[in-house]
Design a protein around this motif. Structure first.
Motif, PDB file in Angstrom:
ATOM      1  N   ALA A 279       0.833  -1.211   0.000  1.00 42.52           N
ATOM      2  CA  ALA A 279       0.000   0.000   0.000  1.00 42.52           C
ATOM      3  C   ALA A 279       0.866   1.259   0.000  1.00 42.52           C
ATOM      4  CB  ALA A 279      -0.933  -0.012   1.199  1.00 42.52           C
ATOM      5  N   ASP A 280       1.997   1.225   0.714  1.00 41.08           N
ATOM      6  CA  ASP A 280       2.914   2.373   0.699  1.00 41.08           C
ATOM      7  C   ASP A 280       3.380   2.683  -0.718  1.00 41.08           C
ATOM      8  OD1 ASP A 280       2.765   2.667   3.435  1.00 41.08           O
ATOM      9  OD2 ASP A 280       4.549   1.443   3.834  1.00 41.08           O
ATOM     10  N   VAL A 281       3.788   1.639  -1.420  1.00 45.07           N
ATOM     11  CA  VAL A 281       4.325   1.838  -2.773  1.00 45.07           C
ATOM     12  C   VAL A 281       3.247   2.386  -3.713  1.00 45.07           C
ATOM     13  CG1 VAL A 281       5.328   0.671  -4.774  1.00 45.07           C
ATOM     14  CG2 VAL A 281       6.067   0.046  -2.456  1.00 45.07           C
ATOM     15  N   LEU A 282       2.067   1.783  -3.681  1.00 41.96           N
ATOM     16  CA  LEU A 282       1.001   2.214  -4.587  1.00 41.96           C
ATOM     17  C   LEU A 282       0.486   3.608  -4.218  1.00 41.96           C
ATOM     18  CD1 LEU A 282      -0.225   0.621  -7.008  1.00 41.96           C
ATOM     19  CD2 LEU A 282       1.210  -0.734  -5.493  1.00 41.96           C
ATOM     20  N   GLY A 283       0.423   3.904  -2.917  1.00 45.88           N
ATOM     21  CA  GLY A 283      -0.032   5.225  -2.505  1.00 45.88           C
ATOM     22  C   GLY A 283       0.919   6.320  -2.939  1.00 45.88           C
ATOM     23  N   VAL A 284       2.219   6.093  -2.765  1.00 50.98           N
ATOM     24  CA  VAL A 284       3.208   7.076  -3.191  1.00 50.98           C
ATOM     25  C   VAL A 284       3.209   7.216  -4.717  1.00 50.98           C
ATOM     26  CG1 VAL A 284       5.680   7.582  -3.264  1.00 50.98           C
ATOM     27  CG2 VAL A 284       4.632   6.766  -1.142  1.00 50.98           C
ATOM     28  N   PHE A 285       3.024   6.113  -5.406  1.00 53.31           N
ATOM     29  CA  PHE A 285       2.979   6.174  -6.865  1.00 53.31           C
ATOM     30  C   PHE A 285       1.783   6.995  -7.346  1.00 53.31           C
ATOM     31  CE2 PHE A 285       1.776   4.150 -10.986  1.00 53.31           C
ATOM     32  CZ  PHE A 285       2.852   4.629 -11.716  1.00 53.31           C
ATOM     33  N   GLY A 286       0.636   6.824  -6.695  1.00 50.52           N
ATOM     34  CA  GLY A 286      -0.521   7.639  -7.045  1.00 50.52           C
ATOM     35  C   GLY A 286      -0.278   9.109  -6.781  1.00 50.52           C
ATOM     36  N   GLY A 287       0.389   9.420  -5.662  1.00 50.45           N
ATOM     37  CA  GLY A 287       0.738  10.809  -5.394  1.00 50.45           C
ATOM     38  C   GLY A 287       1.706  11.372  -6.413  1.00 50.45           C
ATOM     39  N   MET A 288       2.653  10.576  -6.878  1.00 50.43           N
ATOM     40  CA  MET A 288       3.597  11.025  -7.897  1.00 50.43           C
ATOM     41  C   MET A 288       2.877  11.388  -9.196  1.00 50.43           C
ATOM     42  SD  MET A 288       6.653   8.238  -7.307  1.00 50.43           S
ATOM     43  CE  MET A 288       7.456   8.677  -8.849  1.00 50.43           C
ATOM     44  N   ILE A 289       1.923  10.565  -9.592  1.00 53.81           N
ATOM     45  CA  ILE A 289       1.201  10.849 -10.838  1.00 53.81           C
ATOM     46  C   ILE A 289       0.409  12.146 -10.711  1.00 53.81           C
ATOM     47  CG2 ILE A 289      -0.676  10.015 -12.316  1.00 53.81           C
ATOM     48  CD1 ILE A 289       0.294   7.196 -11.829  1.00 53.81           C
ATOM     49  N   MET A 290      -0.271  12.341  -9.609  1.00 53.41           N
ATOM     50  CA  MET A 290      -1.050  13.557  -9.432  1.00 53.41           C
ATOM     51  C   MET A 290      -0.145  14.775  -9.293  1.00 53.41           C
ATOM     52  SD  MET A 290      -3.898  15.001  -9.446  1.00 53.41           S
ATOM     53  CE  MET A 290      -4.814  13.477  -9.663  1.00 53.41           C
ATOM     54  N   ALA A 291       1.023  14.633  -8.636  1.00 51.12           N
ATOM     55  CA  ALA A 291       1.956  15.762  -8.516  1.00 51.12           C
ATOM     56  C   ALA A 291       2.465  16.188  -9.887  1.00 51.12           C
ATOM     57  CB  ALA A 291       3.126  15.359  -7.612  1.00 51.12           C
ATOM     58  N   ARG A 292       2.705  15.236 -10.752  1.00 53.53           N
ATOM     59  CA  ARG A 292       3.167  15.591 -12.099  1.00 53.53           C
ATOM     60  C   ARG A 292       2.054  16.251 -12.914  1.00 53.53           C
ATOM     61  NH1 ARG A 292       6.343  11.520 -16.264  1.00 53.53           N
ATOM     62  NH2 ARG A 292       6.625  13.032 -17.948  1.00 53.53           N
ATOM     63  N   ALA A 293       0.819  15.764 -12.728  1.00 54.20           N
ATOM     64  CA  ALA A 293      -0.282  16.303 -13.522  1.00 54.20           C
ATOM     65  C   ALA A 293      -0.727  17.670 -13.040  1.00 54.20           C
ATOM     66  CB  ALA A 293      -1.465  15.326 -13.491  1.00 54.20           C
ATOM     67  N   GLN A 294      -0.743  17.917 -11.744  1.00 55.03           N
ATOM     68  CA  GLN A 294      -1.286  19.145 -11.191  1.00 55.03           C
ATOM     69  C   GLN A 294      -0.223  20.193 -10.859  1.00 55.03           C
ATOM     70  OE1 GLN A 294      -4.603  20.090 -10.492  1.00 55.03           O
ATOM     71  NE2 GLN A 294      -5.118  18.343 -11.795  1.00 55.03           N
ATOM     72  N   LEU A 295       0.958  19.744 -10.464  1.00 57.40           N
ATOM     73  CA  LEU A 295       1.970  20.686  -9.978  1.00 57.40           C
ATOM     74  C   LEU A 295       3.211  20.736 -10.863  1.00 57.40           C
ATOM     75  CD1 LEU A 295       1.733  19.860  -6.153  1.00 57.40           C
ATOM     76  CD2 LEU A 295       0.748  21.818  -7.348  1.00 57.40           C
ATOM     77  N   GLY A 296       3.285  19.861 -11.845  1.00 56.37           N
ATOM     78  CA  GLY A 296       4.451  19.862 -12.722  1.00 56.37           C
ATOM     79  C   GLY A 296       5.703  19.332 -12.064  1.00 56.37           C
ATOM     80  N   VAL A 297       5.553  18.526 -11.027  1.00 54.29           N
ATOM     81  CA  VAL A 297       6.700  17.939 -10.334  1.00 54.29           C
ATOM     82  C   VAL A 297       6.989  16.588 -10.980  1.00 54.29           C
ATOM     83  CG1 VAL A 297       7.608  17.118  -8.134  1.00 54.29           C
ATOM     84  CG2 VAL A 297       6.113  19.138  -8.200  1.00 54.29           C
ATOM     85  N   GLY A 298       8.157  16.448 -11.620  1.00 54.82           N
ATOM     86  CA  GLY A 298       8.509  15.206 -12.283  1.00 54.82           C
ATOM     87  C   GLY A 298       8.799  14.084 -11.307  1.00 54.82           C
ATOM     88  N   PHE A 299       8.854  12.880 -11.844  1.00 60.24           N
ATOM     89  CA  PHE A 299       9.096  11.712 -10.998  1.00 60.24           C
ATOM     90  C   PHE A 299      10.459  11.791 -10.304  1.00 60.24           C
ATOM     91  CE2 PHE A 299       6.153   8.781 -13.679  1.00 60.24           C
ATOM     92  CZ  PHE A 299       5.051   9.457 -13.168  1.00 60.24           C
ATOM     93  N   GLY A 300      11.478  12.234 -11.053  1.00 62.37           N
ATOM     94  CA  GLY A 300      12.814  12.327 -10.462  1.00 62.37           C
ATOM     95  C   GLY A 300      12.866  13.339  -9.332  1.00 62.37           C
ATOM     96  N   ASP A 301      12.293  14.539  -9.571  1.00 64.75           N
ATOM     97  CA  ASP A 301      12.278  15.556  -8.516  1.00 64.75           C
ATOM     98  C   ASP A 301      11.469  15.077  -7.305  1.00 64.75           C
ATOM     99  OD1 ASP A 301      13.750  17.206 -10.161  1.00 64.75           O
ATOM    100  OD2 ASP A 301      11.961  18.177 -11.021  1.00 64.75           O
ATOM    101  N   PHE A 302      10.357  14.404  -7.578  1.00 66.23           N
ATOM    102  CA  PHE A 302       9.529  13.903  -6.483  1.00 66.23           C
ATOM    103  C   PHE A 302      10.312  12.917  -5.624  1.00 66.23           C
ATOM    104  CE2 PHE A 302       6.499  11.221  -4.377  1.00 66.23           C
ATOM    105  CZ  PHE A 302       5.398  12.019  -4.100  1.00 66.23           C
ATOM    106  N   LEU A 303      10.998  11.964  -6.259  1.00 65.78           N
ATOM    107  CA  LEU A 303      11.736  10.959  -5.504  1.00 65.78           C
ATOM    108  C   LEU A 303      12.920  11.570  -4.751  1.00 65.78           C
ATOM    109  CD1 LEU A 303      11.697   7.981  -8.031  1.00 65.78           C
ATOM    110  CD2 LEU A 303      10.367   8.240  -5.935  1.00 65.78           C
ATOM    111  N   ASP A 304      13.590  12.576  -5.356  1.00 65.13           N
ATOM    112  CA  ASP A 304      14.693  13.240  -4.643  1.00 65.13           C
ATOM    113  C   ASP A 304      14.195  13.886  -3.360  1.00 65.13           C
ATOM    114  OD1 ASP A 304      16.504  12.484  -6.534  1.00 65.13           O
ATOM    115  OD2 ASP A 304      16.384  14.356  -7.681  1.00 65.13           O
ATOM    116  N   ARG A 305      13.071  14.601  -3.448  1.00 65.09           N
ATOM    117  CA  ARG A 305      12.532  15.236  -2.253  1.00 65.09           C
ATOM    118  C   ARG A 305      11.958  14.201  -1.291  1.00 65.09           C
ATOM    119  NH1 ARG A 305      13.255  19.075   1.288  1.00 65.09           N
ATOM    120  NH2 ARG A 305      11.379  19.197   2.610  1.00 65.09           N
TER     121      ARG A 305
END
Length: 378
Positions: A279-305
């Protein structure tokens, strides 16, 4: 004595104050006496003496009819005295009278609604306290059974444990993953507008990571498992209790806790932490997709932070909750299953109680974890 060889039940009233009973007061012997009983009257101001010395046979049917007669006469305010009844018949009559009194007692569940709101509250508190003590006793019995299995490892039943790991763990992966993924999307979407106003788009990784790993993933996983597996445990054991399979196991010398309870508890202790990681992995993955779509935060930047914002301690806190939630769900589900009695309606009732109580106790335990971790500054 054989009730067929004696005369049927009869009543003789020699005077208004005296009544004589005779014959066989049995299921076969009382067939024609009902009209005579209904027409029977007693003096209002004098004691009625019932002589039962000539009763030759008495079974539960006859004792119930006789007890009903006594109850009717005494309910009308008349003094009634039963004399010369054989000791064995007197014991049967007392047993029937005690059962009738239990069914009509003011505190009996069959007596209807409570007389007042305060009385109803008292009954509810008493029932909750009794169930709490019974649950503690069940936990103690499970602990003793587990200790016996640890002392004698041959008592562990590995096939039921593996089966329950598959049914409660592997088979739950799709629903747990889907809901966790959607929850991660919702958390990121709800925080996106607020973060965008302050130019703090990158901090969506903090929001999603900490909320999912510490709270949402273990909690939503436990709630899903409580509704899915906890209800199944209660229904399975409850059905076995109704069909007397558990009594048959005890007769054969098989401990029901070893066969029915411990495999479920151990399997859920293994499966729920693994489901929480998923659930942790899938929840974070869902947040990554929405962050890229709504805030323009790429997957790499998201994982670094994400790596900087979420510590190993925060991750382990969520994982450490899972075994506690698993124990609560399995114990409550099995406990409510063993409390099933009666018919199929009781199975449904106890299954509902298992789910409700499991979710309630899981949320209470999560709140206590939050208070404890706050006190420990974790």
């Amino acid at each position: 004595m054989n009730p067929v060889s004696v005369a049927p039940a009869a009543i003789a009233q020699s005077s208004p104050q005296e009544l004589a009973l005779s014959g066989a007061w049995t299921a076969r012997g009382i067939g024609t006496i009902a009209p005579q009983l209904d027409a029977l009257a007693a003096p209002a101001d004098q004691e009625l003496v019932i002589d039962s010395a000539r009763i030759e046979a008495l079974d539960t049917a006859g004792a119930w009819v006789l007890q009903k007669l006594l109850h009717r006469l005494r309910g009308e305010g008349k003094a009634v005295q039963l004399r010369n009844l054989r000791p064995e018949f007197a014991r049967l009559l007392d047993a029937i009278g005690q059962q009738t009194a239990d069914q009509t007692h003011p505190l009996s569940p069959l007596a209807g609604a409570p007389a007042s709101t305060l009385e109803g509250l008292g009954r509810s508190i008493e029932a909750a306290a009794q169930q709490g003590f019974a649950l503690l006793s069940f936990v103690g019995a499970c602990a003793l059974a587990l200790g016996g299995c640890i002392a004698h490892p041959a008592r562990f039943r590995w096939r039921p444990i593996l089966y329950n790991i598959r049914s409660a763990g592997f088979d739950a992966l799709p629903i747990v993953g889907l809901l966790s993924f959607l929850l991660g999307i919702v958390v990121a979407y709800q925080g996106a507008d607020q973060l965008r106003q302050y130019g703090a788009n990158i901090f969506v990784a903090d929001l999603v990571g900490l909320s999912m790993l510490r709270e949402f993933a273990p909690l939503i996983t436990a709630i899903i498992v409580a509704g899915r597996s906890g209800s199944a445990y209660a229904a399975q054991i409850g059905t076995m209790a109704v069909t007397e399979e558990i009594d048959a196991m005890r007769t054969l010398g098989i401990a029901p806790l070893d066969v029915l309870v411990l495999p479920k508890i151990l399997a859920l202790l293994i499966a729920l932490p693994l489901l929480t990681v998923f659930a942790d992995v899938l929840g974070v993955f869902g947040g990554m997709i929405m962050a890229r779509a709504q805030l323009g935060v790429g997957f790499g930047d998201f994982l670094d932070r994400f790596v900087k914002a979420v510590s190993v301690t925060a991750y382990l806190i969520g994982i450490c909750k899972a075994p506690v939630f698993a124990a609560i769900i399995a114990v409550v589900g099995c406990f409510q299953g063993f409390r099933t009695h009666g018919g199929a309606d009781s199975v449904g009732r106890q299954t509902t109680r298992a789910v409700v109580q499991s979710i309630f106790l899981v949320i209470v335990a999560d709140a206590l974890f939050s208070v404890a971790f706050s006190a420990l500054d974790l």
